[in-house]
Each structure stands twice: as C-alpha cells, then as structure tokens.
Design a protein around this motif. Structure first.
Motif: not given
Ligand code: ADP
Ligand code: ASP
Ligand code: MG
Length: 434
Positions: A285-291, A303-311, A321-330, A344-345
């Motif tokens: 992912v581009p390492d810039r403000p707004g990414a 309405g997708i709930n993001v829980d853990m996030i690591i950049q 690299d950006v890592t995150f979690t979402v509910p399995k159902a989503e 775009k991203i």
C-alpha cells in the motif's frame, strides 16, 4: 417479597423435560411470594436451524423477513413454558415482543432495544400472574418484528428487568457462573464469585458468550443487579437469592468486597477466545497520508466492523503492508469492496485467512501492573504459537493466532497467569457448542 426477572437459555429450554425443570424453578420463586417475569430463549440449536432455512430460501435474504423466521423459536418456548406452568397450577401467560411492546431501533437482525412499555406487565405480575416473555425479539419503528443479534435474550432480560425495576435479573444457563475462561475448554477454569461490569463487558466483547455484550452495558447503565447461575441444579441446591452464581458488580462494590474478604485483585481476571474474525492483508500500500483512510472509510460506510489493525514498517520504496481483521461473515463483502477500489487505494495484492482466532486476556489489574502482555507473548512463544496481530485496551490484550491452536493457547495462558483451579473439573451441561 422481591420482583425478579429469570432468564433461561437454549440448553435449559431444550425439550419438555427441561422446560419442566425450568417451570419448577420459576414456581419456587413465585411460591416464595416474589413477582416473577421469565425471559426465554429458543431451544438449543433452533435459531441456527432457522437461520439456515433463511440462507437456503434466499442467500441475499431480506433482514426483515429473516427476523420473522428466526424470532419464532422463542415464541414456541414462551408458549410451552406458560403451558407447563399452568399444568402445575400456576397462573401464567406469555407476552410476545409486539404485545408489550419491546420497542427496538436500527438494523433488523441486530436491533437495539429501546423503550419497553411495561405497565400492563407490572399490573399482571402484581396480580400474581407469572409473565413469560420470548427473548431476542422486539418491534421496529415500522411495527415489524426485529431480533437483537445472536445471544440477544440476555439483553431482553436486562431490558425487562430495568423496565419493571426488578430487584434482580438472574441469567440461568448451562454453567453455574462466569469462569476465568470457557469451562468447556479448560476443565480447571475457576468460577468467579464476582466480576466487575467493566471486566465482564470486555470479556463478552472478546468472545466470552456467557452474556451478550449489550446486556452487560445495559445492566451497567440502568443499574440492574445481574447474576449468572445454573438452571441444572438438584433439589437441595442453594436458592438463587443466596447468590450461588456470579454477581456482576461495580468497581466500588468490588473494592468493598475485596477489603471485607481480605482478598487481593488478580491482575488477569479471565481469558476469552473468538473464532469469528478473519484476517485481511493488503500488500504494498502506498506509504502516504490518507492511504489508510482510503481503505477503512468504505469498509466503515458498508457497516463492516474492523477490529485489529497493523501497519507494517514502511518498505524502501515508500510502500507498506496493512493487516486487519473483519467478522468472518463479512469477509467476502470486505474483499469485494476492496478489490473494487484496488486502483484507488493502490495496493498490490489482497491476502485473506479465515482460519484465525483471537485470544484475549482481560483484567482491571492491567491498569496498574506491567508485563502482562510480555508474559502472554512469552507463554505463547514457548509453545511455538505464532502471533499474527496484536491489539490492546486499558484492561485487555488480544492476539490473533492460527485457529487450530485456539484451545492450546487458552490452556497455556490460563496456566501462565496462575488461574488454574485445584478443585474438581467443572461440570458442563448439554452438547459441545460451536
Ligand atoms: P445460553 O443458551 O444459556 O444463553 P450460552 O451458550 O449463550 O448459553 O452461554 C453459556 C456458555 O458460555 C457456556 O456453556 C460456556 O461454554 C460459554 N462460556 C464462554 N466463556 C465463558 C466463561 N468465561 N464463563 C462461563 N461460560 C463461558
Ligand atoms: N435464540 C437466540 C440465539 O440463539 C437468542 C438467544 O438465545 O439469546 O441467538
Ligand atoms: Mg446466550
């Protein structure tokens, strides 16, 4: 005399014999001169069965019609309990969600409880009639049936208790209280006589499904005295008003209890696991403000709930690299949404993994003690368990690991934090749960 709300979960309501046991417990409370309202769940497995019917009928089901289907399990058990109580000579009647009504708002299938009009209910209870109320269901602003999210009968019970100003809300389930971890995983889990609202809230929100998260926040807000206890008790069992289960208490009450009993608070109160999240990695992912805003804004809007996030640390070429979690159902929806915005991203690849589990340790003591997270990482590392993501709050540390290592991780941590009990293994009722 007291006014009591008794709530019985799915395992307690599974079949005629068990409903008769429940009716006996209810009758005993009424016979002691108490005013009683009972909130019931559908029989164990029934809601899952109904959810599957909806999926088979239409994979893109309309949540309003889903609610019509899945709320029906509680209608059956409330009628059956009223009938069983009547057969025992008790005065009893059912009150469906729309009859009270239990007003709810926002999304179908995950409605939030609002106002409950309880005047008629209170009158009937004062007249010596036992009120039997199906949990989980309510009425929308458009007068359609809603449901309050899985496990929602706990919230129904607390909301009813608040509305009728009950002296106590007893949540009867298939274990005799809140334990240091799920006793189905760790037989040496220890029962907690008291747990604070804050800790219970955190435990519930990270997977300890013994109470629905919203029921705990509502009880905290509305000052409802909440007890978790077992419905599977023999004749000579201690009465519910001797508080044989786990009481959920305020911080101030907990301090008083600890002082009176000359006890010290544990740093870690409990451990929970959650297999309902999935991991997403976006590479380069581009390492810039707004990414990151480009990634998470559309997910939030959907309405997708993001829980853990690591950049991850930026690479040489201004990428990360950006890592995150979402509910399995989503997961499928999140993936489709991100693929649509790939250009775009500006990421390179999307990698997903649904075979992960989140393990969390929770405790008020973390506010004042250091080294809790370090102990967690060390204990897991010693058993070769790899940590894929981390998140923390003031009283919680969570890690994401391979789903196959869930049970091992919970056991290892339970021992590492000194939570194992020396007593006989816990007895749990009913089938192994998903
Ligand atoms: P009910 O159908 O009565 O609502 P649930 O299945 O929703 O019951 O919740 C009770 C279950 O919660 C227990 O059988 C147990 O396996 C699980 N559980 C998870 N964490 C805990 C915990 N910390 N203490 C007690 N039970 C827990
Ligand atoms: N029957 C619903 C469920 O299984 C609600 C509940 O039991 O609390 O989610
Ligand atoms: Mg439940």
């Amino acid at each position: 005399m007291a006014r009591i709300v008794m709530k019985f979960g799915g395992t307690s309501m599974a079949g005629t014999e068990r409903i008769r046991r429940v009716a006996n417990l209810v009758r005993a409370q009424a016979a002691n001169g108490n005013e009683v309202a009972v909130v019931v769940s559908a029989m164990a497995g029934e809601t899952d069965r109904l959810v599957n019917f909806c999926r088979e009928a239409n994979p893109l089901y309309d949540p309003a019609e889903y609610d019509v289907v899945v709320s029906s399990g509680e209608q059956v058990t409330s009628g059956l309990l009223a009938l069983t109580l009547q057969a025992m000579g008790c005065k009893a009647r059912s009150w469906l969600g729309w009859q009270l009504p239990v007003k709810t708002f926002s999304a179908h299938a995950n409605a939030r409880v609002g106002e409950i009009y309880a005047e008629r209910l209170v009158e009937s209870m004062q007249g010596g009639e036992i009120a039997v109320i199906p949990g989980f269901q309510g009425l929308s602003e458009e007068d359609r049936i809603t449901t309050m999210g899985r496990g929602g009968s706990d919230t129904s019970a607390v909301a009813i208790a608040a509305a009728v100003e009950a002296d106590r809300c007893d949540i009867y389930t298939d274990v005799d209280g809140v334990y240091t971890t799920d006793p189905r995983i760790v037989a040496r889990a220890r029962k907690l006589k008291y747990v604070t609202f804050e800790e219970m809230l955190e435990l519930a929100s990270v997977g300890a499904k013994v109470l629905q998260t919203r029921s705990v926040s509502l009880a905290m807000k509305r000052n409802v005295r909440l007890q978790v206890l077992s419905s599977f008790v023999g004749e000579g069992a201690p009465a519910a008003d001797t508080l044989p289960g786990t009481m959920i208490v305020s911080e101030a009450e907990m301090d008083e209890i600890m002082e009176k009993e000359n006890m010290e608070r544990q740093t870690v109160t409990g451990i929970a696991h959650d297999k309902n999240e999935a991991r997403v990695v976006l590479t380069r992912v581009p390492d810039r403000p707004g990414a990151v805003a480009e990634i998470f804004t559309p997910l939030g809007e959907a309405g997708i709930n993001v829980d853990m996030i690591i950049q991850n640390v930026g690479r040489d070429k201004g990428e990360t690299d950006v890592t995150f979690t979402v509910p399995k159902a989503e997961l499928a929806r999140a993936q489709a949404l991100l693929e649509d915005r790939k250009d775009k991203i500006g990421f390179n690849r999307i990698i997903t993994d649904a075979k992960v589990a989140k393990i969390s340790v929770v405790g008020m003591g973390m506010k004042s003690h250091t080294g809790v997270a370090a102990l967690m990482f060390k204990a897991l590392a010693d058993r070769g368990i790899n940590v894929q993501a981390i998140s923390t709050s003031e009283i919680k540390v969570s890690v994401l690991i391979d789903e196959d290592e869930t049970e091992l991780a919970v056991r290892v941590l339970h021992t590492a934090y000194g939570l194992d009990s020396d007593d006989a293994p816990v007895e749990v009722q009913g089938e192994v749960k998903a």
